[in-house]
Design a protein around this motif. Sequence first.
Motif: not given
Length: 195
Positions: A120-145
């Motif tokens: 499969k084509r997998l990632c932990y982070a990517f970015e894209a334009q959606v409509g007129a907005g800007r999106l950054f997606v990440s599943t990195l554990r940055l909010t895990d206590p």
Amino acid sequence: TEGELPASRLAISERLSGRVLQYLHDGGSVWLMPGAKQLHGAVPTRYLPPFWSYLWFPDNFSNVMGMLIHDHPALARFPHDGMSDWQWYSLVNDAPAICLDSVPFIEPIVEVVDNFSRAKRLCYAFEAQVGAGRLFVSTLRLTDPAVMPRPEARFLLTEISRYLLSDSFAPAQKLSVGELLGLMKLSNGIALDFE
């Protein structure tokens, strides 16, 4: 109006709600940090050396083979050699990988190397334009206590935030709302208007 997000430079959320999606589509900047339950086709991962491969250990929880870290402004000051290094351990161990099979034109920022039998084509982070907005997606554990106090997590959180608040945050690839909903689950039933 009631139910709208307040004006801001960046919305950060663990879920893709109707309000967040509308804000993004209308021109907002969004950082999504979804967990496995918010993703379609999430692949569980562990930070393991290739020795712990699918062939040798088929019952292993994680069947991925490592990472490729692509040159990107969000990671410009975060040390890496373009591949899995130990400073990534706590950030990706037990993090879900995002499956990009349905959107092959999206370039991952932090790419996960899947095993050859699933491929499969997998990632932990990517970015894209959606409509007129800007999106950054990440599943990195940055909010895990358990991970947040670690210096690499604090530094990467700061670096990604700095990038997302800068003029450099200008994703080249575009996702339609439908393509985004093919990757992530919508968390509520708020009426949306994408005209």
